[in-house]
Design a protein around this motif. Structure first.
Motif, PDB file in Angstrom:
ATOM      1  N   ILE A 174      17.512  -8.466   4.747  1.00  0.00           N
ATOM      2  CA  ILE A 174      17.334  -9.888   4.449  1.00  0.00           C
ATOM      3  C   ILE A 174      18.251 -10.729   5.337  1.00  0.00           C
ATOM      4  CG2 ILE A 174      17.680 -11.661   2.684  1.00  0.00           C
ATOM      5  CD1 ILE A 174      16.783  -9.543   0.614  1.00  0.00           C
ATOM      6  N   SER A 230      17.186 -13.516   8.127  1.00  0.00           N
ATOM      7  CA  SER A 230      17.731 -14.872   8.058  1.00  0.00           C
ATOM      8  C   SER A 230      18.280 -15.318   9.407  1.00  0.00           C
ATOM      9  CB  SER A 230      18.831 -14.937   6.997  1.00  0.00           C
ATOM     10  OG  SER A 230      19.382 -16.236   6.917  1.00  0.00           O
ATOM     11  N   GLY A 256       7.935 -14.341   6.064  1.00  0.00           N
ATOM     12  CA  GLY A 256       8.881 -14.793   5.049  1.00  0.00           C
ATOM     13  C   GLY A 256       8.468 -14.350   3.656  1.00  0.00           C
ATOM     14  N   ARG A 257       7.173 -14.429   3.366  1.00  0.00           N
ATOM     15  CA  ARG A 257       6.683 -13.975   2.057  1.00  0.00           C
ATOM     16  C   ARG A 257       6.853 -12.465   1.913  1.00  0.00           C
ATOM     17  NH1 ARG A 257       2.763 -18.136   3.080  1.00  0.00           N
ATOM     18  NH2 ARG A 257       1.327 -16.654   4.069  1.00  0.00           N
ATOM     19  N   ALA A 287      10.432 -11.818   1.106  1.00  0.00           N
ATOM     20  CA  ALA A 287      10.723 -12.217  -0.273  1.00  0.00           C
ATOM     21  C   ALA A 287      10.270 -11.159  -1.278  1.00  0.00           C
ATOM     22  CB  ALA A 287      10.047 -13.552  -0.579  1.00  0.00           C
TER      23      ALA A 287
END
Length: 318
Positions: free
Chosen positions: A185, A189, A207-208, A211
């Protein structure tokens, strides 16, 4: 990322005299510009299967059933397809550590695209093939950045290739240090702004996916899927429009700190980049200056500002 990046290269591009005519195709960008940061692993598939230097040139030949074989261009007997495929599979299986590969254009063993494919009588040909070694390489490692020597003369292609090998190198180092969800993660970022410059749609999709990392029980499988999606996204060249959106987004972080003259200067510089009268380096340099003056933790970690060594001069002309 202190150690050199491992990159495969067609041996003739590194300056080795291994071509069929006893010559080479030394690629100055590779052996001069990029070499301070890269550790090359040269391979000549044709010599590796026992062919001498000099030797008759090889060509790809398509039979009536559509099967493609590797044969001598002087029409002497001999089908080298099986030997080349066997060597390629064996050698490529040992290349999982590579972060990129530079191949020799037009070669029936190494060409990446538009390699001539002849009909069986040699009278007609189409630029529609791919070298056997490179075909197996790209099938085995679909995430691996692969480029040809000729295409690397294009500034945009050159920048994209270097950006991808640096990204994959950092990702591979993360894996070598031990995979954790937090580390993946954090990696993602750091690359958000850079990915946004490549594809807004795929940036949102990735991004999904990030997540949803907790939904994956097998982190190794997740890593493999993330790597493929990441490299696919970055294979799309960053565009002036997307870069402009990123620059304007970053501009917003400094708005509270800048006076009217500074805000106008920055906005005008970004707009001149948008119009094509300034290189990307110009607004990025000014933003980095403001970042030093007004530190921001999120921006300071972003790879967007320094995706590769400045000495490579890759952002001077786009």
């Amino acid at each position: 990322m202190d150690e050199k990046i491992p990159v495969g290269i067609s041996a003739c591009l590194s300056g080795e005299k291994v071509r069929f005519d006893g010559g080479h195709k030394r690629l100055a960008f590779a052996v001069e510009d990029l070499s301070p940061w890269v550790r090359y692993e040269p391979v000549c598939p044709e010599m590796a299967i026992g062919l001498p230097v000099p030797r008759p040139a090889l060509r790809l030949v398509k039979d009536d059933e559509g099967a493609i074989s590797l044969r001598f261009s002087d029409k002497r007997e001999g089908d080298l397809t099986a030997d080349m495929a066997e060597f390629s599979h064996q050698r490529i299986a040992r290349l999982t550590h590579l972060c990129g590969y530079i191949v020799c254009a037009k070669s029936p063993s190494c060409g990446m695209e538009r390699v001539r494919v002849y009909d069986k009588d040699g009278k007609n040909n189409r630029k529609a093939g791919r070298g056997i070694f490179t075909e197996i390489l790209m099938q085995t490692f679909p995430w691996l950045p692969v480029e040809e020597d000729g295409r690397l003369h294009d500034p945009a292609i050159r920048e994209n290739f270097v950006e991808r090998i640096y990204t994959l190198h950092e990702l591979n180092q993360l894996r070598a240090q031990g995979l954790t969800r937090g580390a993946l993660i954090a990696f993602h970022s750091r690359y958000k702004l850079l990915l946004l410059a490549h594809s807004q749609q795929q940036y949102r999709e990735l991004g999904r996916f990030v997540a949803a990392i907790d939904q994956w029980d097998d982190l190794e499988l997740y890593f493999n899927e993330y790597r493929q999606r990441l490299m696919t996204l970055m294979s799309h060249h960053a565009t002036r429009r997307n870069h402009t959106n990123v620059l304007m987004h970053v501009q917003g972080y400094f708005r509270p700190h800048l006076n009217g003259r500074q805000r106008q200067e920055l906005a005008e510089l970004i707009d001149r980049y948008r119009q094509g009268t300034q290189p990307l380096l110009a607004p990025v340099t000014l933003l980095k200056h403001y970042l030093a003056e007004y530190p921001d933790g999120y921006l300071q970690q972003q790879r967007y500002f320094d995706p590769f060594p400045e000495a490579l001069r890759l952002r001077y002309g786009n």
